[in-house]
Design a protein around this motif. Structure first.
Motif, PDB file in Angstrom:
ATOM      1  N   ARG A  68      -1.291  -8.131   9.070  1.00 25.53           N
ATOM      2  CA  ARG A  68      -1.755  -9.474   9.468  1.00 25.53           C
ATOM      3  C   ARG A  68      -0.665 -10.004  10.552  1.00 25.53           C
ATOM      4  N   ARG A  69      -1.245  -9.869  12.000  1.00 25.93           N
ATOM      5  CA  ARG A  69      -0.367 -10.572  12.935  1.00 25.93           C
ATOM      6  C   ARG A  69      -0.763 -11.577  13.663  1.00 25.93           C
ATOM      7  N   PRO A  70      -0.095 -12.714  13.943  1.00 23.77           N
ATOM      8  CA  PRO A  70      -0.644 -13.897  14.704  1.00 23.77           C
ATOM      9  C   PRO A  70      -1.020 -13.466  16.007  1.00 23.77           C
ATOM     10  N   TYR A  71      -2.084 -13.876  16.714  1.00 24.19           N
ATOM     11  CA  TYR A  71      -2.431 -13.354  18.180  1.00 24.19           C
ATOM     12  C   TYR A  71      -2.514 -14.945  18.925  1.00 24.19           C
ATOM     13  N   ASP A  72      -2.418 -16.125  18.489  1.00 23.68           N
ATOM     14  CA  ASP A  72      -2.418 -17.115  19.287  1.00 23.68           C
ATOM     15  C   ASP A  72      -1.499 -18.332  18.499  1.00 23.68           C
ATOM     16  N   GLN A  73      -1.443 -19.521  19.287  1.00 22.03           N
ATOM     17  CA  GLN A  73      -0.556 -20.523  18.695  1.00 22.03           C
ATOM     18  C   GLN A  73      -1.261 -21.109  17.382  1.00 22.03           C
ATOM     19  N   ARG A  74      -2.668 -21.218  17.390  1.00 26.57           N
ATOM     20  CA  ARG A  74      -3.499 -21.540  15.988  1.00 26.57           C
ATOM     21  C   ARG A  74      -3.017 -20.717  15.026  1.00 26.57           C
ATOM     22  N   PRO A  75      -3.238 -20.825  13.782  1.00 33.43           N
ATOM     23  CA  PRO A  75      -2.787 -19.932  12.797  1.00 33.43           C
ATOM     24  C   PRO A  75      -4.302 -18.925  12.607  1.00 33.43           C
ATOM     25  N   ARG A  76      -4.277 -17.977  13.811  1.00 29.83           N
ATOM     26  CA  ARG A  76      -5.338 -17.027  13.926  1.00 29.83           C
ATOM     27  C   ARG A  76      -4.357 -15.753  13.981  1.00 29.83           C
ATOM     28  N   TYR A  77      -5.060 -14.805  13.339  1.00 29.40           N
ATOM     29  CA  TYR A  77      -4.467 -13.297  12.981  1.00 29.40           C
ATOM     30  C   TYR A  77      -5.521 -12.125  13.428  1.00 29.40           C
ATOM     31  N   GLU A  78      -4.893 -11.143  13.664  1.00 29.07           N
ATOM     32  CA  GLU A  78      -5.445  -9.645  13.991  1.00 29.07           C
ATOM     33  C   GLU A  78      -4.827  -9.043  12.883  1.00 29.07           C
ATOM     34  N   TYR A  79      -5.667  -7.821  12.579  1.00 32.49           N
ATOM     35  CA  TYR A  79      -5.360  -6.952  11.446  1.00 32.49           C
ATOM     36  C   TYR A  79      -5.177  -5.433  12.128  1.00 32.49           C
ATOM     37  N   VAL A  80      -4.153  -4.851  11.726  1.00 29.72           N
ATOM     38  CA  VAL A  80      -3.831  -3.506  12.277  1.00 29.72           C
ATOM     39  C   VAL A  80      -3.632  -2.635  10.969  1.00 29.72           C
ATOM     40  N   LEU A  81      -3.991  -1.350  11.063  1.00 32.97           N
ATOM     41  CA  LEU A  81      -3.475  -0.329  10.236  1.00 32.97           C
ATOM     42  C   LEU A  81      -1.912  -0.183   9.991  1.00 32.97           C
ATOM     43  N   THR A  82      -1.730  -0.057   8.778  1.00 31.45           N
ATOM     44  CA  THR A  82      -0.284   0.515   8.598  1.00 31.45           C
ATOM     45  C   THR A  82      -0.324   1.934   8.512  1.00 31.45           C
ATOM     46  N   GLU A  83       0.840   2.419   8.460  1.00 33.15           N
ATOM     47  CA  GLU A  83       0.820   4.091   7.957  1.00 33.15           C
ATOM     48  C   GLU A  83      -0.289   4.433   6.718  1.00 33.15           C
ATOM     49  N   LYS A  84       0.154   3.627   5.714  1.00 34.76           N
ATOM     50  CA  LYS A  84      -0.843   3.906   4.636  1.00 34.76           C
ATOM     51  C   LYS A  84      -2.290   3.637   4.900  1.00 34.76           C
ATOM     52  N   GLY A  85      -2.661   2.791   5.743  1.00 35.18           N
ATOM     53  CA  GLY A  85      -4.135   2.558   6.081  1.00 35.18           C
ATOM     54  C   GLY A  85      -4.763   3.618   7.028  1.00 35.18           C
ATOM     55  N   ALA A  86      -3.908   3.776   7.829  1.00 26.30           N
ATOM     56  CA  ALA A  86      -4.136   4.997   8.668  1.00 26.30           C
ATOM     57  C   ALA A  86      -4.575   6.284   8.032  1.00 26.30           C
ATOM     58  N   GLU A  87      -3.749   6.446   6.977  1.00 24.42           N
ATOM     59  CA  GLU A  87      -4.106   7.765   5.804  1.00 24.42           C
ATOM     60  C   GLU A  87      -5.339   7.462   5.130  1.00 24.42           C
ATOM     61  N   LEU A  88      -5.703   6.253   4.997  1.00 21.89           N
ATOM     62  CA  LEU A  88      -6.911   6.023   4.060  1.00 21.89           C
ATOM     63  C   LEU A  88      -8.162   6.289   5.336  1.00 21.89           C
ATOM     64  N   VAL A  89      -7.715   5.903   6.446  1.00 26.87           N
ATOM     65  CA  VAL A  89      -8.941   6.460   7.316  1.00 26.87           C
ATOM     66  C   VAL A  89      -9.158   7.672   7.475  1.00 26.87           C
TER      67      VAL A  89
END
Length: 152
Positions: A68-89
């Motif tokens: 989970r990574r913040p993308y603006d000043q408000r507490p809003r997040y974007e989600y990115v795959l980790t290495e573990k997540g990419a292997e699940l894909v």
């Protein structure tokens, strides 16, 4: 309803299902993989309730599949795959091949995959990591591994 915990079982399938075994999680991973990384994008694409999406995203972050990574000043997040997540894909791509073969019907597969290395439209296949030959259920014999708890 209480969710069954499969994480403690001596079975890699059960442990994987503990992370992504309910129906929304693989679809969330698919969306993040194709570029829908923000809560509202995922929610709009899936039509999932905000409460369920929040629970699923938290579960996937807690299991190290998404970051989970913040993308603006408000507490809003974007989600990115980790290495573990990419292997699940990778696992989901194999599942897609099964769905394309057995469930796509006359219309054909809803998504095609272009392989970056050769530029061709292709599908994923299971291959032996040792010899490179195709590997299917009838081609292997399951044996007790070191984590099985078996003494024989």
């Amino acid at each position: 309803m209480q969710r069954t915990n499969f994480g403690g079982m001596a079975c890699s399938i059960a442990r994987t299902l503990d992370v992504i075994g309910e129906p929304w999680s693989p679809l969330i991973l698919r969306d993040v993989w194709v570029g829908a990384t923000r809560f509202d994008q995922i929610q709009a694409d899936l039509g999932i309730s905000r409460k369920v999406l929040t629970e699923r995203l938290n579960h996937l972050v807690d299991h190290g599949v998404l970051d989970r990574r913040p993308y603006d000043q408000r507490p809003r997040y974007e989600y990115v795959l980790t290495e573990k997540g990419a292997e699940l894909v990778d696992l989901l791509i194999v599942m897609t091949g099964w769905g394309d073969k057995w469930l796509a019907g006359a219309a054909g597969p809803p998504v095609l995959y272009r392989h970056h290395a050769c530029g061709e439209i292709s599908n994923a296949e299971l291959r032996c990591a040792h010899c490179g030959k195709p590997m299917h259920a009838g081609d292997i014999t399951p044996l007790a591994g070191p984590g099985s708890g078996s003494t024989s």
